[in-house]
Motif scaffolding. Structure first.
Motif, PDB file in Angstrom:
ATOM      1  N   VAL A  22       0.841  -1.204   0.000  1.00 55.74           N
ATOM      2  CA  VAL A  22       0.000   0.000   0.000  1.00 55.74           C
ATOM      3  C   VAL A  22       0.872   1.248   0.000  1.00 55.74           C
ATOM      4  CG1 VAL A  22      -1.634   1.374   1.359  1.00 55.74           C
ATOM      5  CG2 VAL A  22      -2.021  -1.066   1.060  1.00 55.74           C
ATOM      6  N   ALA A  23       1.941   1.237   0.790  1.00 61.12           N
ATOM      7  CA  ALA A  23       2.798   2.421   0.919  1.00 61.12           C
ATOM      8  C   ALA A  23       3.483   2.765  -0.401  1.00 61.12           C
ATOM      9  CB  ALA A  23       3.831   2.196   2.019  1.00 61.12           C
ATOM     10  N   ILE A  24       4.072   1.782  -1.087  1.00 56.28           N
ATOM     11  CA  ILE A  24       4.786   2.105  -2.321  1.00 56.28           C
ATOM     12  C   ILE A  24       3.806   2.441  -3.443  1.00 56.28           C
ATOM     13  CG2 ILE A  24       5.005  -0.345  -2.973  1.00 56.28           C
ATOM     14  CD1 ILE A  24       7.334   2.645  -3.838  1.00 56.28           C
ATOM     15  N   MET A  25       2.658   1.778  -3.490  1.00 58.93           N
ATOM     16  CA  MET A  25       1.658   2.125  -4.501  1.00 58.93           C
ATOM     17  C   MET A  25       1.145   3.550  -4.292  1.00 58.93           C
ATOM     18  SD  MET A  25       1.346  -0.381  -6.627  1.00 58.93           S
ATOM     19  CE  MET A  25       3.138  -0.427  -6.396  1.00 58.93           C
ATOM     20  N   THR A  26       0.919   3.890  -3.036  1.00 59.44           N
ATOM     21  CA  THR A  26       0.383   5.214  -2.731  1.00 59.44           C
ATOM     22  C   THR A  26       1.346   6.313  -3.152  1.00 59.44           C
ATOM     23  OG1 THR A  26      -0.954   4.420  -0.880  1.00 59.44           O
ATOM     24  CG2 THR A  26      -0.377   6.754  -0.883  1.00 59.44           C
ATOM     25  N   THR A  27       2.632   6.141  -2.860  1.00 57.70           N
ATOM     26  CA  THR A  27       3.578   7.214  -3.188  1.00 57.70           C
ATOM     27  C   THR A  27       3.732   7.379  -4.696  1.00 57.70           C
ATOM     28  OG1 THR A  27       5.606   8.212  -2.354  1.00 57.70           O
ATOM     29  CG2 THR A  27       5.835   6.034  -3.321  1.00 57.70           C
ATOM     30  N   CYS A  28       3.561   6.291  -5.458  1.00 49.30           N
ATOM     31  CA  CYS A  28       3.575   6.425  -6.918  1.00 49.30           C
ATOM     32  C   CYS A  28       2.350   7.200  -7.401  1.00 49.30           C
ATOM     33  CB  CYS A  28       3.619   5.041  -7.566  1.00 49.30           C
ATOM     34  SG  CYS A  28       5.178   4.163  -7.320  1.00 49.30           S
ATOM     35  N   VAL A  29       1.206   6.922  -6.792  1.00 48.27           N
ATOM     36  CA  VAL A  29      -0.034   7.600  -7.194  1.00 48.27           C
ATOM     37  C   VAL A  29       0.014   9.078  -6.817  1.00 48.27           C
ATOM     38  CG1 VAL A  29      -2.529   7.708  -6.821  1.00 48.27           C
ATOM     39  CG2 VAL A  29      -1.420   5.489  -7.127  1.00 48.27           C
ATOM     40  N   THR A  30       0.431   9.387  -5.594  1.00 46.70           N
ATOM     41  CA  THR A  30       0.481  10.800  -5.187  1.00 46.70           C
ATOM     42  C   THR A  30       1.515  11.574  -6.004  1.00 46.70           C
ATOM     43  OG1 THR A  30       2.010  10.249  -3.375  1.00 46.70           O
ATOM     44  CG2 THR A  30      -0.339  10.385  -2.834  1.00 46.70           C
ATOM     45  N   SER A  31       2.547  10.888  -6.481  1.00 50.30           N
ATOM     46  CA  SER A  31       3.549  11.560  -7.319  1.00 50.30           C
ATOM     47  C   SER A  31       2.961  11.992  -8.650  1.00 50.30           C
ATOM     48  CB  SER A  31       4.743  10.634  -7.558  1.00 50.30           C
ATOM     49  OG  SER A  31       5.439  10.393  -6.351  1.00 50.30           O
ATOM     50  N   SER A  32       1.891  11.321  -9.089  1.00 47.76           N
ATOM     51  CA  SER A  32       1.210  11.727 -10.318  1.00 47.76           C
ATOM     52  C   SER A  32       0.143  12.782 -10.075  1.00 47.76           C
ATOM     53  CB  SER A  32       0.544  10.508 -10.983  1.00 47.76           C
ATOM     54  OG  SER A  32       1.467   9.784 -11.762  1.00 47.76           O
ATOM     55  N   LEU A  33      -0.282  12.924  -8.828  1.00 47.48           N
ATOM     56  CA  LEU A  33      -1.403  13.825  -8.537  1.00 47.48           C
ATOM     57  C   LEU A  33      -0.972  15.288  -8.466  1.00 47.48           C
ATOM     58  CD1 LEU A  33      -4.406  14.112  -7.821  1.00 47.48           C
ATOM     59  CD2 LEU A  33      -3.786  13.676  -5.423  1.00 47.48           C
ATOM     60  N   PHE A  34       0.236  15.539  -7.947  1.00 51.13           N
ATOM     61  CA  PHE A  34       0.677  16.919  -7.719  1.00 51.13           C
ATOM     62  C   PHE A  34       1.967  17.205  -8.498  1.00 51.13           C
ATOM     63  CE2 PHE A  34      -1.239  15.384  -3.699  1.00 51.13           C
ATOM     64  CZ  PHE A  34      -2.351  16.223  -3.642  1.00 51.13           C
ATOM     65  N   LEU A  35       2.035  18.360  -9.109  1.00 49.85           N
ATOM     66  CA  LEU A  35       3.248  18.788  -9.803  1.00 49.85           C
ATOM     67  C   LEU A  35       4.438  18.804  -8.861  1.00 49.85           C
ATOM     68  CD1 LEU A  35       4.839  20.128 -12.161  1.00 49.85           C
ATOM     69  CD2 LEU A  35       3.898  22.315 -11.410  1.00 49.85           C
ATOM     70  N   THR A  36       4.219  19.208  -7.615  1.00 49.13           N
ATOM     71  CA  THR A  36       5.307  19.378  -6.656  1.00 49.13           C
ATOM     72  C   THR A  36       5.566  18.131  -5.815  1.00 49.13           C
ATOM     73  OG1 THR A  36       3.658  20.396  -5.192  1.00 49.13           O
ATOM     74  CG2 THR A  36       5.087  21.872  -6.449  1.00 49.13           C
ATOM     75  N   ALA A  37       5.011  16.983  -6.209  1.00 50.72           N
ATOM     76  CA  ALA A  37       5.194  15.758  -5.428  1.00 50.72           C
ATOM     77  C   ALA A  37       6.456  14.996  -5.807  1.00 50.72           C
ATOM     78  CB  ALA A  37       3.981  14.844  -5.584  1.00 50.72           C
ATOM     79  N   ALA A  38       7.112  15.377  -6.904  1.00 49.49           N
ATOM     80  CA  ALA A  38       8.312  14.670  -7.337  1.00 49.49           C
ATOM     81  C   ALA A  38       9.185  15.603  -8.167  1.00 49.49           C
ATOM     82  CB  ALA A  38       7.943  13.425  -8.145  1.00 49.49           C
ATOM     83  N   SER A  39      10.477  15.484  -7.999  1.00 46.80           N
ATOM     84  CA  SER A  39      11.398  16.351  -8.733  1.00 46.80           C
ATOM     85  C   SER A  39      11.314  16.118 -10.236  1.00 46.80           C
ATOM     86  CB  SER A  39      12.832  16.108  -8.254  1.00 46.80           C
ATOM     87  OG  SER A  39      13.201  14.750  -8.438  1.00 46.80           O
ATOM     88  N   TYR A  40      11.047  14.862 -10.637  1.00 47.76           N
ATOM     89  CA  TYR A  40      10.964  14.594 -12.073  1.00 47.76           C
ATOM     90  C   TYR A  40       9.756  15.275 -12.711  1.00 47.76           C
ATOM     91  CZ  TYR A  40       8.307  10.645 -10.041  1.00 47.76           C
ATOM     92  OH  TYR A  40       7.460   9.854  -9.289  1.00 47.76           O
ATOM     93  N   ASN A  41       8.712  15.539 -11.921  1.00 48.00           N
ATOM     94  CA  ASN A  41       7.585  16.317 -12.449  1.00 48.00           C
ATOM     95  C   ASN A  41       8.039  17.721 -12.840  1.00 48.00           C
ATOM     96  OD1 ASN A  41       5.913  14.153 -11.930  1.00 48.00           O
ATOM     97  ND2 ASN A  41       5.027  15.019 -10.074  1.00 48.00           N
TER      98      ASN A  41
END
Length: 517
Positions: A225-244
């Motif tokens: 659940v934890a790793i799936m969630t962080t992948c999903v939240t990384s797609s939800l917000f522009l500022t959730a990941a440096s690659y965004n």
């Protein structure tokens, strides 16, 4: 207050256990003999591919490099040896054969060029990647949570509030990551440095130990659940990941429009928010925990909190270090990198004697992951270095002409998602392939470029689910002792398919409505 083992339906009800548990080795020396076919399959893959005719337009040395890379991937899936050993063997093979698989004839003919030295420099380049050091720091922070008891305390607080149901615990982890995601532009820092230690202690508090038959009790469920969630939240917000942010820069440079935070969110939300709701329950169905409910667990957690008493000195220091790290990850990006923040945190823990150097030196999982990921990043960089990635992208473009714009866009989105199997870092993938795919789409008449660019960017986070090395946070969970390799690859394929279908089925029509031209 103790909890007895009871059974509700098909679910074994186990008492949470306090304290920390040393993780046994995933590959003990007494392990059963490896089937011969598992050991031979990676070698066979390399030999068969190398003997096939070199594809048109690709240099022979690039094809030989890809043959070794494919053998490494097969080895990582089958695990005749631990993953770190497979990666080390792969990178050693390339280094030893560098003259034939890594360098072009033009490079070899340059005066003063020394292929042996250049190959070694390439092999070690992965270990200078900031992501490798950030993940290493995340492991050390996780150990500090465990050693000081702060992670245990936080786990007990969550159990007290949501511990009556394992499913609710899953939603608690999802909620925590979602709240943090807009402010921490690093999945490894957010999930590895903050969520993972809590999930790990939650599992231990339920008596679910890594590399043990009890891992499926609760720990495997929580980790997935934890790793799936962080992948999903990384797609939800522009500022959730440096690659965004890197992707947004490419879009502005190549497509000539600014990708704003609100544009990103309103495009992603209809497809990504349902995935956040689905992740805990889908995992509950597809990878069910053995412990599902325990009516006494909240009372037990409250009693344990009372028993352990107020915060200790080391817990308070660790909490202060974590808050400082959060502030630097959120607001200090202009002045200090995420990996440097992890280094600062570890240094402070050493200075204050919350951790000793022996603690760090003896952390096998941290060093194993460091060795594994550094080698994989170099191998994936090699695919780009030898020209395989460009050849692959150019081949896609040749087959796009004559298709309808809508169909061509969907095909490019699917290929962009699936091609990530060849990369160990979303950052590297974004840099290497997003500009190529974006320009390929822009060259096809009729494709609405803003819609296409946003949909490409939206895939960057969710594509991190597909392999144990697809996202910066993935190796932390893949080496946690709760997610065996075969389970990770199987679940990654299933969830990857679900995420891709949802992003295409909801995201494409919604983006067409918003940005269609």
């Amino acid at each position: 207050m103790g909890l007895s083992n009871t059974t509700l339906g098909n679910s074994t009800q186990a008492a949470p256990s306090s304290g920390t548990v040393a993780a046994p080795s995933r590959h003990p020396e007494t392990r059963a003999a490896i089937p011969a076919w598992k050991a031979l399959a990676p070698v066979a893959m390399v030999v068969i591919l190398a003997l096939l005719p070199v594809p048109s337009g690709l240099a022979p040395y690039a094809w030989y490099f890809f043959s070794i890379f494919a053998g490494v991937i097969v080895g990582l899936v089958l695990e005749p040896l631990p993953g770190a050993a497979i990666a080390l063997l792969g990178i050693t093979a390339v280094t030893a054969l560098g003259r034939f698989v890594l360098f072009s004839p033009q490079q070899l003919s340059e005066a003063g060029f020394r292929p042996a030295n250049a190959a070694l420099t390439w092999a070690l380049s992965g270990y200078s990647n900031p992501t490798v050091w950030l993940i290493f720091g995340a492991f050390i922070l996780a150990f500090a949570y465990e050693k000081t008891g702060l992670g245990h305390r936080l786990a007990l607080l969550i159990i007290r509030r949501m511990g009556k149901s394992t499913l609710l615990l899953g939603y608690g982890i999802t909620l925590a990551d979602t709240i943090l995601a807009p402010f921490i532009p690093s999945p490894a820092a957010r999930s590895g440095g903050i969520i993972y230690p809590i999930a790990n202690d939650l599992a231990l508090d339920y008596g679910s130990k890594p590399n043990d038959a009890s891992s499926r009790r609760v720990g495997s469920y929580l980790m997935w659940v934890a790793i799936m969630t962080t992948c999903v939240t990384s797609s939800l917000f522009l500022t959730a990941a440096s690659y965004n942010l890197v992707a947004a820069g490419f879009v502005e440079k190549l497509a000539h429009f600014e990708l704003r935070w609100t544009d990103w969110f309103i495009t992603a939300a209809p497809a990504i928010l349902p995935l956040l709701v689905l992740v805990p329950v889908l995992t509950y169905w597809l990878y069910p925990p053995e412990v599902k409910k325990n009516a006494e667990v909240s009372k037990w957690a409250a009693a344990q909190l009372e028993k352990i008493g107020p915060l200790s000195r080391n817990e308070m220091i660790l909490a202060a270090v974590v808050v400082l790290s959060l502030l630097l990850w959120v607001a200090g990006g202009t002045y200090v990198g995420a990996a440097t923040v992890a280094g600062i945190a570890v240094s402070l823990l050493l200075i204050t004697r919350v951790l000793s150097w022996n603690d760090i030196a003896g952390h096998k999982r941290a060093w194993t992951t460091f060795a594994w990921l550094g080698a994989l990043i170099a191998l994936c960089d090699g695919l780009n270095r030898v020209g395989f990635v460009k050849w692959f992208a150019d081949g896609i473009a040749l087959h796009m002409h004559g298709l309808s714009p809508h169909l061509a866009m969907i095909i490019l989105l699917v290929l962009f998602f699936l091609a990530h199997y060849l990369f160990a870092s979303v950052d590297a993938y974004t840099t290497a392939l997003l500009p190529v795919i974006l320009l390929t789409g822009a060259a096809i008449p009729g494709i609405p470029i803003k819609q296409f660019a946003l949909l490409l960017c939206m895939e960057l986070g969710i594509m991190g689910v597909i392999t144990p090395f697809a996202d910066a946070a993935s190796p932390i969970y893949a080496n946690s002792g709760y997610l065996p390799s075969k389970d990770y690859w199987r679940l990654g394929t299933i969830f990857g398919a679900i995420f891709l279908i949802v992003s295409l089925g909801i995201g494409v029509p919604w983006a067409s409505l918003l940005w269609g031209e």
